[in-house]
Design a protein around this motif. Structure first.
Motif, PDB file in Angstrom:
ATOM      1  N   LYS A  84      30.176  37.202  34.253  1.00 18.97           N
ATOM      2  CA  LYS A  84      28.830  37.681  35.166  1.00 18.97           C
ATOM      3  C   LYS A  84      29.902  37.726  36.224  1.00 18.97           C
ATOM      4  CE  LYS A  84      24.489  35.072  33.716  1.00 18.97           C
ATOM      5  NZ  LYS A  84      24.397  34.108  33.963  1.00 18.97           N
ATOM      6  N   ALA A  85      30.829  37.659  36.437  1.00 19.89           N
ATOM      7  CA  ALA A  85      32.073  38.121  37.862  1.00 19.89           C
ATOM      8  C   ALA A  85      32.213  38.829  37.345  1.00 19.89           C
ATOM      9  CB  ALA A  85      32.930  36.658  37.739  1.00 19.89           C
ATOM     10  N   VAL A  86      32.905  39.398  35.782  1.00 20.71           N
ATOM     11  CA  VAL A  86      33.812  40.741  36.321  1.00 20.71           C
ATOM     12  C   VAL A  86      32.329  42.297  35.546  1.00 20.71           C
ATOM     13  CG1 VAL A  86      34.178  42.283  34.244  1.00 20.71           C
ATOM     14  CG2 VAL A  86      34.802  39.788  34.050  1.00 20.71           C
ATOM     15  N   VAL A  87      31.104  40.846  35.853  1.00 15.81           N
ATOM     16  CA  VAL A  87      30.254  42.663  35.503  1.00 15.81           C
ATOM     17  C   VAL A  87      30.075  42.653  37.270  1.00 15.81           C
ATOM     18  CG1 VAL A  87      27.775  43.129  35.586  1.00 15.81           C
ATOM     19  CG2 VAL A  87      29.232  42.379  33.429  1.00 15.81           C
ATOM     20  N   SER A  88      30.104  42.024  37.981  1.00 18.37           N
ATOM     21  CA  SER A  88      29.675  41.657  39.524  1.00 18.37           C
ATOM     22  C   SER A  88      30.212  42.497  40.045  1.00 18.37           C
ATOM     23  CB  SER A  88      30.023  40.767  40.330  1.00 18.37           C
ATOM     24  OG  SER A  88      28.964  40.867  41.309  1.00 18.37           O
ATOM     25  N   LEU A  97      40.138  52.920  42.416  1.00 17.37           N
ATOM     26  CA  LEU A  97      41.800  52.280  40.874  1.00 17.37           C
ATOM     27  C   LEU A  97      42.230  51.048  41.308  1.00 17.37           C
ATOM     28  CD1 LEU A  97      43.672  55.805  41.186  1.00 17.37           C
ATOM     29  CD2 LEU A  97      42.197  55.173  39.268  1.00 17.37           C
ATOM     30  N   ASP A  98      42.557  50.819  41.992  1.00 20.71           N
ATOM     31  CA  ASP A  98      43.354  49.141  42.600  1.00 20.71           C
ATOM     32  C   ASP A  98      41.775  48.282  42.873  1.00 20.71           C
ATOM     33  OD1 ASP A  98      45.286  50.250  43.751  1.00 20.71           O
ATOM     34  OD2 ASP A  98      45.094  50.139  46.151  1.00 20.71           O
ATOM     35  N   ASN A  99      40.942  48.644  43.078  1.00 20.22           N
ATOM     36  CA  ASN A  99      40.144  47.476  41.881  1.00 20.22           C
ATOM     37  C   ASN A  99      39.042  47.342  40.746  1.00 20.22           C
ATOM     38  OD1 ASN A  99      39.809  46.085  44.951  1.00 20.22           O
ATOM     39  ND2 ASN A  99      38.121  47.831  45.410  1.00 20.22           N
ATOM     40  N   LEU A 100      40.190  48.754  40.525  1.00 16.43           N
ATOM     41  CA  LEU A 100      39.496  48.683  38.621  1.00 16.43           C
ATOM     42  C   LEU A 100      40.802  47.978  37.940  1.00 16.43           C
ATOM     43  CD1 LEU A 100      38.683  51.676  37.408  1.00 16.43           C
ATOM     44  CD2 LEU A 100      37.411  49.785  37.362  1.00 16.43           C
ATOM     45  N   ASP A 101      42.060  47.804  38.974  1.00 16.26           N
ATOM     46  CA  ASP A 101      42.793  46.687  38.642  1.00 16.26           C
ATOM     47  C   ASP A 101      42.570  44.984  38.034  1.00 16.26           C
ATOM     48  OD1 ASP A 101      45.145  49.274  37.194  1.00 16.26           O
ATOM     49  OD2 ASP A 101      46.023  49.179  39.505  1.00 16.26           O
ATOM     50  N   LEU A 102      42.169  44.869  39.176  1.00 16.49           N
ATOM     51  CA  LEU A 102      42.124  43.998  39.872  1.00 16.49           C
ATOM     52  C   LEU A 102      41.310  42.981  38.875  1.00 16.49           C
ATOM     53  CD1 LEU A 102      41.577  43.506  43.851  1.00 16.49           C
ATOM     54  CD2 LEU A 102      43.415  42.724  42.266  1.00 16.49           C
ATOM     55  N   ALA A 103      39.997  43.987  38.758  1.00 19.99           N
ATOM     56  CA  ALA A 103      39.013  43.847  37.144  1.00 19.99           C
ATOM     57  C   ALA A 103      39.605  43.755  36.054  1.00 19.99           C
ATOM     58  CB  ALA A 103      38.147  44.834  37.430  1.00 19.99           C
ATOM     59  N   ILE A 104      40.614  44.444  35.918  1.00 15.38           N
ATOM     60  CA  ILE A 104      41.243  44.229  34.969  1.00 15.38           C
ATOM     61  C   ILE A 104      41.976  43.229  34.948  1.00 15.38           C
ATOM     62  CG2 ILE A 104      43.091  45.185  33.011  1.00 15.38           C
ATOM     63  CD1 ILE A 104      41.735  47.952  33.907  1.00 15.38           C
ATOM     64  N   GLY A 105      42.495  42.958  35.213  1.00 24.26           N
ATOM     65  CA  GLY A 105      43.072  41.209  35.555  1.00 24.26           C
ATOM     66  C   GLY A 105      42.087  40.385  35.421  1.00 24.26           C
ATOM     67  N   HIS A 106      40.927  39.819  35.940  1.00 23.58           N
ATOM     68  CA  HIS A 106      40.385  39.077  35.939  1.00 23.58           C
ATOM     69  C   HIS A 106      39.946  39.110  34.179  1.00 23.58           C
ATOM     70  CE1 HIS A 106      41.288  38.366  40.247  1.00 23.58           C
ATOM     71  NE2 HIS A 106      41.281  37.551  39.835  1.00 23.58           N
ATOM     72  N   ALA A 107      40.112  39.637  33.386  1.00 20.73           N
ATOM     73  CA  ALA A 107      39.254  40.202  32.130  1.00 20.73           C
ATOM     74  C   ALA A 107      38.227  38.558  30.867  1.00 20.73           C
ATOM     75  CB  ALA A 107      39.655  40.862  31.602  1.00 20.73           C
ATOM     76  N   ASP A 108      39.601  37.938  31.639  1.00 23.08           N
ATOM     77  CA  ASP A 108      39.468  36.643  30.935  1.00 23.08           C
ATOM     78  C   ASP A 108      38.360  35.482  31.759  1.00 23.08           C
ATOM     79  OD1 ASP A 108      41.115  37.253  29.260  1.00 23.08           O
ATOM     80  OD2 ASP A 108      42.778  36.098  30.298  1.00 23.08           O
TER      81      ASP A 108
END
Length: 168
Positions: A88-92, A73-84
């Motif tokens: 390729k980095a988001v998918v990774s 969950l913590d890492n999903l929150d980080l991924a959402i924060g980097h949506a912009d």
């Protein structure tokens, strides 16, 4: 000759000399009723303790499962924060989070089984969602995994949903 030991609670006592059988029987009945009441109280206490222990074990296991998912969950929150960021980095990042989720499931006793393509259909591990003709493939072979399975055959959370080859 065999030496046998007898349990005093199961072997009836003989009436002592000089007592009337009725008075002795009444006292014996009272003693047995007292033993019975004590046994029933012990059983009731055991039931209560077992129910309490079951609740505690359930709570402890729920906490363990939730702790396994916290990092995901913590890492999903980080991924959402980097949506912009770069797609390729988001998918990774999402792939890395999925790998963490797979690890969490494995730690809970339910490893992921998604790599069954090309193996023989096993009804203990697979759920056939479709059967298709497949040239060059042995009938009964998994040709596609639609949804991965989790857990071993004897401790399965969910079977893998697969497409299976049939004879032409």
């Amino acid at each position: 000759m065999e030496n046998k030991q007898h349990d005093a609670a199961t072997e009836p006592e003989a009436a002592p000399e000089g007592t009337t059988d009725v008075s002795w029987l009444q006292s014996r009945v009272a003693e047995l009723e007292d033993n019975w009441r004590r046994a029933m109280a012990d059983l009731d206490n055991l039931r209560k303790r077992t129910a309490r222990d079951t609740v505690q074990v359930r709570q402890r296991e729920r906490r363990r499962a939730a702790k396994e998912l916290l990092t995901v969950l913590d890492n999903l929150d980080l991924a959402i924060g980097h949506a912009d960021a770069d797609p390729k980095a988001v998918v990774s990042g999402v792939e890395a989070v999925r790998a963490q989720a797979d690890t969490a499931m494995a730690n809970l006793g339910f490893p992921r089984h998604a790599d069954t393509k090309g193996t023989a259909f096993d009804p203990r591990l697979h759920e056939a969602v479709s059967v298709v003709p497949a040239a060059g493939v042995e009938p009964g072979t998994v040709v596609e995994v639609v949804r991965p399975g989790y857990g071993a055959a004897e401790n399965q959370l969910r079977p893998a949903a697969v497409v299976v080859a049939k004879a032409d």
